[in-house]
Scaffold this motif. Structure first.
Motif, PDB file in Angstrom:
ATOM      1  N   VAL A 331       0.882  -0.971   0.049  1.00  0.00           N
ATOM      2  CA  VAL A 331      -0.008  -0.231   0.003  1.00  0.00           C
ATOM      3  C   VAL A 331       0.939   1.415   0.121  1.00  0.00           C
ATOM      4  O   VAL A 331       2.002   1.184   0.891  1.00  0.00           O
ATOM      5  CB  VAL A 331      -0.953  -0.015   0.984  1.00  0.00           C
ATOM      6  CG1 VAL A 331      -1.856   1.339   1.277  1.00  0.00           C
ATOM      7  CG2 VAL A 331      -2.075  -1.167   1.061  1.00  0.00           C
ATOM      8  N   LEU A 344      -6.300   0.153   5.367  1.00  0.00           N
ATOM      9  CA  LEU A 344      -5.862   0.531   3.976  1.00  0.00           C
ATOM     10  C   LEU A 344      -4.801  -0.667   3.956  1.00  0.00           C
ATOM     11  O   LEU A 344      -3.568  -0.789   4.103  1.00  0.00           O
ATOM     12  CB  LEU A 344      -5.238   1.462   3.527  1.00  0.00           C
ATOM     13  CG  LEU A 344      -5.886   2.936   3.448  1.00  0.00           C
ATOM     14  CD1 LEU A 344      -6.096   3.712   4.884  1.00  0.00           C
ATOM     15  CD2 LEU A 344      -4.982   3.965   2.627  1.00  0.00           C
ATOM     16  N   SER A 348      -3.169  -1.036  -2.695  1.00  0.00           N
ATOM     17  CA  SER A 348      -3.770   0.064  -2.942  1.00  0.00           C
ATOM     18  C   SER A 348      -2.725   1.332  -2.944  1.00  0.00           C
ATOM     19  O   SER A 348      -1.897   1.468  -2.363  1.00  0.00           O
ATOM     20  CB  SER A 348      -4.879   0.450  -1.853  1.00  0.00           C
ATOM     21  OG  SER A 348      -5.817  -0.825  -1.796  1.00  0.00           O
ATOM     22  N   THR A 365      -7.704  -0.930  -4.519  1.00  0.00           N
ATOM     23  CA  THR A 365      -8.138   0.598  -4.519  1.00  0.00           C
ATOM     24  C   THR A 365      -7.158   1.709  -4.887  1.00  0.00           C
ATOM     25  O   THR A 365      -6.114   1.809  -4.460  1.00  0.00           O
ATOM     26  CB  THR A 365      -8.987   1.007  -3.174  1.00  0.00           C
ATOM     27  OG1 THR A 365     -10.139   0.111  -3.045  1.00  0.00           O
ATOM     28  CG2 THR A 365      -9.535   2.418  -3.407  1.00  0.00           C
ATOM     29  N   SER A 388     -13.215  -3.758  -3.132  1.00  0.00           N
ATOM     30  CA  SER A 388     -11.713  -3.971  -4.010  1.00  0.00           C
ATOM     31  C   SER A 388     -12.098  -3.661  -5.404  1.00  0.00           C
ATOM     32  O   SER A 388     -12.954  -3.661  -6.124  1.00  0.00           O
ATOM     33  CB  SER A 388     -11.755  -5.509  -3.697  1.00  0.00           C
ATOM     34  OG  SER A 388     -11.711  -6.148  -2.599  1.00  0.00           O
TER      35      SER A 388
END
Length: 449
Positions: A331, A344, A348, A365, A388
């Motif tokens: 992430v 999170l 992403s 995302t 998602s």
């Protein structure tokens, strides 16, 4: 007593084999000059003067990046250390107090050492010189002293055999009253093997004028100078070792200390757990009780207590994480505020965004924040649920308690409590997969034969 710093940063550093001025080479994401300067800041100087020479414009720019009010003067000819210090005279005109001379390529002088030099000045020494016991005296200037009473300094190339046997060596760091310092420098000559004006000569001149000179001794490691790429690597290693020990002494847990790399300004709270291979860029603060899991990279961010980051997370400049935030594997967060308890967790990208408290951002995302010219803001409300593989095309707002369906492309604001679906309707064609695969296999068989 008011104190001024004079930091010599005029050397070319030819042994670095670089077009960059030596003092601008970095250790822990900061120029050597800044490290030396931060050491000097421990004496709370009223004025600081940087003496630049080679690459003067770049040195001046770096100095003003650190402190826009600093005075930068130029040594246009390299005529020795006394000549370099003399260039600070005009910048210190009218100043009444002490000056401490530091070197931009000697980054690790410690605050306690400078405090000891100030104490020696308060106790009556007219000139104070910082010395060290050298394991290999080699090319260092020798301090000829009786206890802490300093008689003179002899450069190695000018020393006799008896003087070369001395192991108490000169660091170059000097403290004296400003007027005394410049008065002695005015008397320095250049009748020596190099034809240069040595700052070290002021000790002998002071003694000849019945002034007192004292030596303060520090650990040799503090006087490490950086002249080559090998020296630079050694300086980085020395900094990291000290910073790791400091973090652990202050209550952090480093499970594999030798794999963690700090920046010069990293701040770590108590009970922080740092797993292996975590890297810090500049501008990171991690508050107490956070966990940084393996292979994460943090730069320009603030991590509050109770957060869990990583593994394999990247926090970029402007990432502000409130308490108990979870940022999971692969992430990336940039220029975004993540409020308390938000998650999170997987794969992403969240940039130029605000994520509300207890929101959940699903795997895959992305906030589509850049249109090729401008950056745009994405706002995700409290307790929102982002499905998602959602693409949030900024500027866009997802309201409090709202949801997006997995695989959606969200281009319009989503009201509080609403479900947004931004994807094409699925169509199933019965038996088509079998027919398509049979056709493809037959084609392959013909080409093989």
């Amino acid at each position: 007593m008011p104190t001024a710093l004079i930091i010599l940063a005029a050397g070319q550093g030819s042994r670095m084999q670089s077009g960059l001025p030596k003092v601008l080479h970095q250790v822990a994401h900061a120029p050597l000059l800044v490290h030396a300067w931060k050491s000097g800041d421990s004496v709370d100087p009223e004025r600081t003067v940087i003496v630049a020479g080679h690459g003067g414009e770049a040195v001046a720019a770096a100095a003003r990046d650190h402190d826009s009010d600093v005075a930068v003067v130029r040594q246009t000819e390299q005529l020795g250390t006394a000549h370099a210090v003399a260039q600070a005279r005009e910048a210190l005109a009218g100043f009444k107090g002490d000056a401490i001379v530091l070197y931009g390529d000697t980054p690790f002088i410690q605050p306690d050492t400078l405090a000891a030099m100030q104490t020696a000045r308060r106790d009556g020494a007219d000139v104070v010189v910082l010395g060290f016991e050298a394991a290999d005296p080699g090319r260092y200037g020798r301090l000829v002293a009786d206890g802490d009473r300093l008689e003179r300094i002899v450069e190695a190339k000018d020393a006799s055999a008896d003087e070369l046997s001395i192991t108490l060596c000169n660091s170059g760091v000097v403290a004296a009253d400003v007027q005394t310092l410049f008065g002695l420098i005015d008397q320095v000559g250049n009748d020596n093997a190099s034809g240069e004006y040595y700052l070290t000569d002021i000790v002998g001149l002071a003694r000849a004028a019945r002034m007192s000179a004292r030596v303060v001794v520090c650990d040799e490691a503090e006087t490490m100078g950086v002249n080559t790429r090998m020296d630079l690597a050694a300086a980085e290693a020395a900094f990291q070792t000290r910073k790791r020990l400091e973090a652990m002494e202050n209550g952090a847990t480093l499970t594999a200390p030798e794999t963690v790399y700090f920046a010069h300004d990293t701040h770590i709270g108590r009970d922080v757990v740092i797993e292996p291979h975590v890297i810090f860029g500049p501008g990171v603060t991690v508050e107490s009780g956070a966990t940084l899991r393996a292979f994460s990279h943090l730069e320009g961010c603030h991590v509050s207590d109770g957060c869990i980051i990583g593994p394999y997370a990247r926090l970029r400049p402007g990432a502000e994480l409130d308490r108990n935030v979870r940022v999971g594997n692969f992430v990336e967060v940039k220029a975004a505020t993540i409020h308390e308890g938000a998650k999170l967790n997987h794969l992403s990208y969240v940039g130029d965004a605000e994520v509300g408290a207890r929101a959940n951002v699903g795997a895959g995302t992305i906030t589509c924040n850049y249109d090729g010219v401008f950056k745009h803001q994405t706002i995700i409300g409290e307790e929102a649920f982002i499905g998602s593989n959602t693409a949030l095309v900024a500027p866009v707002t997802v309201g409090n308690g709202a949801m997006t369906g997995s695989g959606s492309v969200i281009t319009q604001d989503v009201p509080d409590g609403a479900l947004a679906l931004g994807r094409s309707k699925q169509v199933n064609k019965d038996g088509f997969a079998h027919r398509l695969m049979a056709k493809l296999r037959a084609t392959k068989a013909r080409k093989t034969n």
